[in-house]
Design an enzyme around this catalytic site. Structure first.
Site, mmCIF file in Angstrom:
data_model
loop_
_atom_site.group_PDB
_atom_site.id
_atom_site.type_symbol
_atom_site.label_atom_id
_atom_site.label_comp_id
_atom_site.label_asym_id
_atom_site.label_seq_id
_atom_site.Cartn_x
_atom_site.Cartn_y
_atom_site.Cartn_z
ATOM 1 N N SER A 70 0.796 -1.238 0.000
ATOM 2 C CA SER A 70 0.000 0.000 0.000
ATOM 3 C C SER A 70 0.823 1.281 0.000
ATOM 4 C CB SER A 70 -0.956 0.020 1.188
ATOM 5 O OG SER A 70 -1.998 -0.874 0.959
ATOM 6 N N LYS A 73 0.279 3.386 -2.996
ATOM 7 C CA LYS A 73 -0.934 4.212 -3.142
ATOM 8 C C LYS A 73 -0.614 5.702 -3.116
ATOM 9 C CE LYS A 73 -3.736 0.446 -1.375
ATOM 10 N NZ LYS A 73 -4.428 -0.203 -0.266
ATOM 11 N N TYR A 195 -4.110 -3.239 -10.109
ATOM 12 C CA TYR A 195 -3.942 -2.960 -8.674
ATOM 13 C C TYR A 195 -3.008 -3.980 -8.006
ATOM 14 C CZ TYR A 195 -5.120 -2.614 -3.718
ATOM 15 O OH TYR A 195 -5.040 -2.513 -2.356
ATOM 16 N N TYR A 246 -4.407 4.092 8.212
ATOM 17 C CA TYR A 246 -5.759 3.536 8.405
ATOM 18 C C TYR A 246 -6.357 3.903 9.752
ATOM 19 C CZ TYR A 246 -3.579 1.096 4.610
ATOM 20 O OH TYR A 246 -2.888 0.829 3.482
ATOM 21 N N VAL A 264 1.309 -3.594 3.911
ATOM 22 C CA VAL A 264 1.336 -4.861 4.656
ATOM 23 C C VAL A 264 2.587 -5.698 4.378
ATOM 24 C CG1 VAL A 264 -1.148 -5.099 5.067
ATOM 25 C CG2 VAL A 264 -0.151 -6.046 2.964
HETATM 26 N N1 GLN Z 1 -2.314 -5.482 -1.558
HETATM 27 C C1 GLN Z 1 -2.852 -5.281 -0.242
HETATM 28 C C2 GLN Z 1 -4.365 -5.453 -0.274
HETATM 29 O O1 GLN Z 1 -4.955 -5.011 -1.212
HETATM 30 C C3 GLN Z 1 -2.472 -3.922 0.228
HETATM 31 C C4 GLN Z 1 -2.931 -3.638 1.629
HETATM 32 C C5 GLN Z 1 -1.943 -2.870 2.446
HETATM 33 O O2 GLN Z 1 -0.741 -2.858 2.184
HETATM 34 N N2 GLN Z 1 -2.426 -2.291 3.511
HETATM 35 O O3 GLN Z 1 -4.961 -6.027 0.576
#
Ligand code: GLN
Length: 310
Positions: A70, A73, A195, A246, A264
């Protein structure tokens, strides 16, 4: 407090942080909902600081590539905002969600407009719109990261992308749900492929600290050209501060006091506007999906140096 009069002083700070992390027990657990990420030892650790001119300092496994997840993003948001401008904010909000990153619950109440660009629903919208404008969102992102980090070897990890595709029911549900509200342009399988590739990019702390530099330079890229207006760079830093970790964004602001974005894979990037950028990696996560040692290391960095936005 450690004096920051000379840039050379970042190295002792990083070494002190690494020693401190070494002594701490309990590092959380690597993400296991993406099986390809589950195998990592939660105790691994690396950290890098990049100055505005591209000088990088590091400690531990700061050159070890890991799954950016993420963190990407932030970069797709920047690339999308650069192309689309304010209209993007009609399709994705800028309020903290107070919910987990992959939550579905608010979407129905809010007519398929995700709360912010950093929860999965919001990132799917941003990637969808970037894909429409570029013909290939994930390749556009990879080219940008290669240029900003100066590392032409950055690439996708197809194994991680495949692993997410095979276990991607929740992201598929988010995308289909938003498509039902007309907030997705591309066919859902095309969007999910973009994605998951985006999330699978492998990069090191050094690469990601350098690639984040445009946010500390108020929108200016490594080569001196402008990607974002100063105001757009401010918008992204603000979204990182309020939404980048988050439902733990309040705790992160409380402890670290910097715009930050976690993934993550165990990485976190952070920005000291006008001064430097950071990236820390340690795969053990807390229950909200943020790296335990990563947050602790950034907390210690701002405590030791006084470099926070507050
Ligand atoms: N690829 C992970 C997902 O879509 C990304 C989530 C994250 O890094 N918080 O669940």
């Amino acid at each position: 407090m450690v004096s920051m009069a000379s840039s050379l002083t970042f190295q002792p700070v990083l070494e002190r942080i690494a020693e401190d992390m070494e002594r701490r027990p309990g590092r959380g657990r690597a993400a296991d909902y993406i099986p390809a990420l589950a195998a990592f030892d939660a105790r691994r650790f690396g950290m890098a600081v990049a100055e505005l001119d591209g000088t990088v300092y590091g400690v531990g496994e700061w050159r070890q590539p890991f799954s950016a997840q993420s963190i990407t993003k932030v970069f797709t948001l920047a690339l999308g905002l650069a192309r689309e401008g304010d209209e993007l904010w009609e399709h994705v909000g800028r309020e903290p969600s107070g919910n987990p990153f992959n939550s579905l619950v608010q979407l129905e109440y809010e007519n398929g407009i995700p709360r912010n660009p950093f929860i999965n629903a919001g990132a799917l919208v941003v990637t969808d719109r970037l894909h429409t404008r570029t013909g290939h969102a994930a390749d556009t992102l990879l080219d940008f990261l290669r240029a900003e980090s100066g590392n032409p070897d950055l690439t996708f990890d197809q194994g991680v992308a495949d692993s997410e595709t095979a276990h991607g029911d929740r992201n598929a549900a988010l995308a289909h749900f938003m498509a039902s509200y007309g907030n997705v342009d591309n066919p859902v399988p095309v969007l999910l492929d973009q994605y998951f590739r985006q999330c699978s990019i492998e990069a090191s702390c050094a690469d990601l600290a350098l690639a984040t530099g445009f946010l500390a330079r108020h929108g200016v890229r490594a080569d001196g050209t402008r990607l974002l207006t100063r105001s757009q760079a401010k918008q992204i830093n603000a979204a990182m501060l309020t939404c980048g970790t988050y439902d733990a964004a309040g705790d992160f602001a409380h402890r670290v006091g910097l715009p930050g974005k976690s993934g993550v894979g165990g990485g976190i990037i952070a920005v000291v506007p006008g001064r430097c950028t950071l990236c820390v990696w340690s795969p053990g996560l807390d229950e909200r999906g943020n790296s335990v040692a990563g947050v602790a290391a950034l907390d210690l960095f701002t405590t030791l140096t006084g470099l926070s936005v507050f």
